[in-house]
Structure formats: structure tokens, C-alpha cells
Design a protein around this motif. Structure first.
Motif, PDB file in Angstrom:
ATOM      1  N   LYS A  23      40.065  53.655  41.831  1.00 48.12           N
ATOM      2  CA  LYS A  23      39.002  52.921  42.524  1.00 48.12           C
ATOM      3  C   LYS A  23      38.422  53.759  43.667  1.00 48.12           C
ATOM      4  O   LYS A  23      37.210  53.746  43.903  1.00 48.12           O
ATOM      5  CB  LYS A  23      39.531  51.586  43.046  1.00 48.12           C
ATOM      6  CG  LYS A  23      39.812  50.585  41.944  1.00 48.12           C
ATOM      7  CD  LYS A  23      40.441  49.321  42.512  1.00 48.12           C
ATOM      8  CE  LYS A  23      40.850  48.383  41.395  1.00 48.12           C
ATOM      9  NZ  LYS A  23      41.503  47.168  41.926  1.00 48.12           N
ATOM     10  N   LYS A  26      36.104  56.294  42.196  1.00 54.62           N
ATOM     11  CA  LYS A  26      34.831  55.671  41.806  1.00 54.62           C
ATOM     12  C   LYS A  26      33.966  55.444  43.042  1.00 54.62           C
ATOM     13  O   LYS A  26      32.779  55.741  43.040  1.00 54.62           O
ATOM     14  CB  LYS A  26      35.065  54.352  41.077  1.00 54.62           C
ATOM     15  CG  LYS A  26      33.774  53.652  40.688  1.00 54.62           C
ATOM     16  CD  LYS A  26      34.028  52.244  40.207  1.00 54.62           C
ATOM     17  CE  LYS A  26      32.747  51.468  40.064  1.00 54.62           C
ATOM     18  NZ  LYS A  26      32.095  51.114  41.327  1.00 54.62           N
ATOM     19  N   THR A  32      27.884  53.123  40.091  1.00 53.59           N
ATOM     20  CA  THR A  32      28.177  51.736  39.737  1.00 53.59           C
ATOM     21  C   THR A  32      28.939  51.737  38.409  1.00 53.59           C
ATOM     22  O   THR A  32      28.974  52.761  37.699  1.00 53.59           O
ATOM     23  CB  THR A  32      26.889  50.922  39.555  1.00 53.59           C
ATOM     24  OG1 THR A  32      26.176  51.430  38.413  1.00 53.59           O
ATOM     25  CG2 THR A  32      26.018  50.952  40.801  1.00 53.59           C
ATOM     26  N   TYR A  33      29.515  50.587  38.061  1.00 49.23           N
ATOM     27  CA  TYR A  33      30.169  50.485  36.749  1.00 49.23           C
ATOM     28  C   TYR A  33      29.167  50.749  35.629  1.00 49.23           C
ATOM     29  O   TYR A  33      29.478  51.405  34.647  1.00 49.23           O
ATOM     30  CB  TYR A  33      30.815  49.111  36.559  1.00 49.23           C
ATOM     31  CG  TYR A  33      32.088  48.942  37.341  1.00 49.23           C
ATOM     32  CD1 TYR A  33      33.198  49.742  37.081  1.00 49.23           C
ATOM     33  CD2 TYR A  33      32.190  47.991  38.344  1.00 49.23           C
ATOM     34  CE1 TYR A  33      34.367  49.598  37.797  1.00 49.23           C
ATOM     35  CE2 TYR A  33      33.366  47.842  39.067  1.00 49.23           C
ATOM     36  CZ  TYR A  33      34.453  48.643  38.787  1.00 49.23           C
ATOM     37  OH  TYR A  33      35.611  48.496  39.499  1.00 49.23           O
ATOM     38  N   GLU A  34      27.949  50.241  35.793  1.00 44.20           N
ATOM     39  CA  GLU A  34      26.935  50.440  34.763  1.00 44.20           C
ATOM     40  C   GLU A  34      26.599  51.921  34.599  1.00 44.20           C
ATOM     41  O   GLU A  34      26.507  52.429  33.478  1.00 44.20           O
ATOM     42  CB  GLU A  34      25.684  49.632  35.098  1.00 44.20           C
ATOM     43  CG  GLU A  34      24.678  49.609  33.972  1.00 44.20           C
ATOM     44  CD  GLU A  34      23.613  48.532  34.165  1.00 44.20           C
ATOM     45  OE1 GLU A  34      22.865  48.316  33.199  1.00 44.20           O
ATOM     46  OE2 GLU A  34      23.526  47.912  35.243  1.00 44.20           O
ATOM     47  N   ALA A  37      29.659  53.694  33.073  1.00 46.16           N
ATOM     48  CA  ALA A  37      29.803  53.321  31.662  1.00 46.16           C
ATOM     49  C   ALA A  37      28.796  54.080  30.802  1.00 46.16           C
ATOM     50  O   ALA A  37      29.128  54.544  29.709  1.00 46.16           O
ATOM     51  CB  ALA A  37      29.626  51.814  31.492  1.00 46.16           C
ATOM     52  N   LYS A  44      29.952  48.339  30.334  1.00 47.73           N
ATOM     53  CA  LYS A  44      30.234  48.247  31.768  1.00 47.73           C
ATOM     54  C   LYS A  44      31.309  47.212  32.092  1.00 47.73           C
ATOM     55  O   LYS A  44      32.120  47.419  32.988  1.00 47.73           O
ATOM     56  CB  LYS A  44      28.964  47.953  32.557  1.00 47.73           C
ATOM     57  CG  LYS A  44      28.387  46.565  32.315  1.00 47.73           C
ATOM     58  CD  LYS A  44      27.093  46.318  33.056  1.00 47.73           C
ATOM     59  CE  LYS A  44      26.562  44.948  32.702  1.00 47.73           C
ATOM     60  NZ  LYS A  44      25.202  44.746  33.138  1.00 47.73           N
ATOM     61  N   LEU A  47      34.660  48.615  31.138  1.00 53.19           N
ATOM     62  CA  LEU A  47      35.046  49.646  32.097  1.00 53.19           C
ATOM     63  C   LEU A  47      35.543  49.028  33.403  1.00 53.19           C
ATOM     64  O   LEU A  47      36.542  49.474  33.964  1.00 53.19           O
ATOM     65  CB  LEU A  47      33.887  50.603  32.357  1.00 53.19           C
ATOM     66  CG  LEU A  47      34.206  51.760  33.298  1.00 53.19           C
ATOM     67  CD1 LEU A  47      35.307  52.650  32.711  1.00 53.19           C
ATOM     68  CD2 LEU A  47      32.960  52.578  33.577  1.00 53.19           C
ATOM     69  N   ALA A  48      34.864  48.007  33.897  1.00 48.47           N
ATOM     70  CA  ALA A  48      35.321  47.340  35.114  1.00 48.47           C
ATOM     71  C   ALA A  48      36.717  46.756  34.912  1.00 48.47           C
ATOM     72  O   ALA A  48      37.560  46.803  35.812  1.00 48.47           O
ATOM     73  CB  ALA A  48      34.333  46.255  35.531  1.00 48.47           C
ATOM     74  N   PHE A  51      39.407  49.349  35.402  1.00 48.60           N
ATOM     75  CA  PHE A  51      39.741  49.596  36.806  1.00 48.60           C
ATOM     76  C   PHE A  51      40.664  48.529  37.385  1.00 48.60           C
ATOM     77  O   PHE A  51      41.236  48.719  38.444  1.00 48.60           O
ATOM     78  CB  PHE A  51      38.465  49.718  37.647  1.00 48.60           C
ATOM     79  CG  PHE A  51      37.837  51.083  37.587  1.00 48.60           C
ATOM     80  CD1 PHE A  51      37.973  51.965  38.645  1.00 48.60           C
ATOM     81  CD2 PHE A  51      37.122  51.486  36.466  1.00 48.60           C
ATOM     82  CE1 PHE A  51      37.403  53.228  38.601  1.00 48.60           C
ATOM     83  CE2 PHE A  51      36.549  52.749  36.401  1.00 48.60           C
ATOM     84  CZ  PHE A  51      36.696  53.627  37.472  1.00 48.60           C
TER      85      PHE A  51
END
Length: 159
Positions: A23, A26, A32-34, A37, A44, A47-48, A51
Motif C-alpha cells: 500500500k 502504491k 489510482t487503482y484504475e 489496473a 480495478k 486489484l483493490a 491490496f
């Protein structure tokens, strides 16, 4: 190895330090996750969930994730083990509440429109967005996209 106790199971302490480091990487990336991804070619939401320690990640994606975050592949290798899964968050309770409340109605509609079948959770897609409605309220949109799986009719009825 001693089995995990319930508290460890629910809070996923098995890889807590590694997840916190992931985390942090990141956050340091500014992605961002998007965006992340898209870089590694995954969904996305999935992927979140990675985490949060909730997904098994094939090695090819652990390597791509490390590259995208500019960290060592050894820092993501732990994701290649199958996690213990659990829920401890109020949002997750609400999602369970939604399924408990509307699940029987969803089931009835699936059978009414799709026949004697179920929704796959393996051949499955998921997306989440937060939008604003005409009154300025923020709305959560969740889309489940599961393959309709008719029950097999092998052998004598009832199978």
C-alpha cells in the motif's frame, strides 16, 4: 503449522506487513487503482481486493505489479499464495445485507428470465463507480456480470 485463529483469519495478519508495504508503494507511486489496473491489464476492483489480501495473484501479475510500482518482484511474491478471506468492514456488512435482503429476489429473477440456472462467480466480472446524481448526492454503482450457468441434466432426473 498451527491453523490461524479467528482473529488472524478476519484481519489477515498472515501478510499484514507485506500488504502495508505494498500500500505504501502504491501511495508513493501516485497511481489510482484504475490507473494501476490499466498498466498491468487487470480489473480495478479485483486489484483493490489484492491490496486487501483477498486475492490469489498469478505470478505474471505479481511481476507486472512490481514493475508498475517500481519495487522488487520479491515484494509482491507473497501475493502468489492463496489467502484466507474474511470481512470486518462496515461496507462489507452492508454488501452482505444487500445480498441477504435482495438475494432471494435476484434468485427468483434469474430463474424467471434464465431458467434453471445460476450465476457463475468464476466466469465473472465486477465493476464499481461512485457517481453524482441530479440532486448532487453521491451514488455507488456496483455491476455484477456473471455467466449464466444452466444446471447440467446428466443422468436420470432428478440428477
Amino acid at each position: 503449522m498451527t491453523p490461524m485463529n479467528n482473529a488472524d483469519y478476519l484481519t489477515r495478519l498472515e501478510h499484514a506487513d507485506e500488504l502495508e508495504a505494498l500500500k505504501a508503494a502504491k501511495k508513493a507511486s501516485g497511481l489510482t487503482y484504475e490507473q494501476l489496473a490499466e498498466l498491468i491489464g487487470v480489473n480495478k476492483v479485483w486489484l483493490a481486493s489484492v491490496f486487501e489480501g483477498q486475492q490469489y495473484v498469478p505470478e505474471e501479475y505479481t511481476v507486472k505489479l512490481a514493475e508498475a510500482l517500481k519495487i522488487s518482484p520479491s515484494a509482491t511474491a507473497f501475493l502468489n499464495s492463496h489467502p484466507y478471506k474474511g470481512n470486518t468492514d462496515p461496507i462489507l456488512y452492508r454488501l452482505h445485507e444487500v445480498i441477504d435482503t435482495y438475494g432471494p429476489a435476484i434468485k427468483d429473477i434469474i430463474h424467471e428470465q434464465g431458467g434453471n440456472a445460476i450465476m457463475s462467480a468464476i466466469d465473472f466480472g465486477l465493476d464499481v463507480d461512485v457517481t453524482e446524481d441530479a440532486e448532487g448526492n453521491h451514488r455507488v454503482i456496483i455491476k455484477f456480470d456473471g455467466k449464466l450457468l444452466p444446471y447440467a441434466k446428466k443422468g436420470k432426473y432428478p440428477w
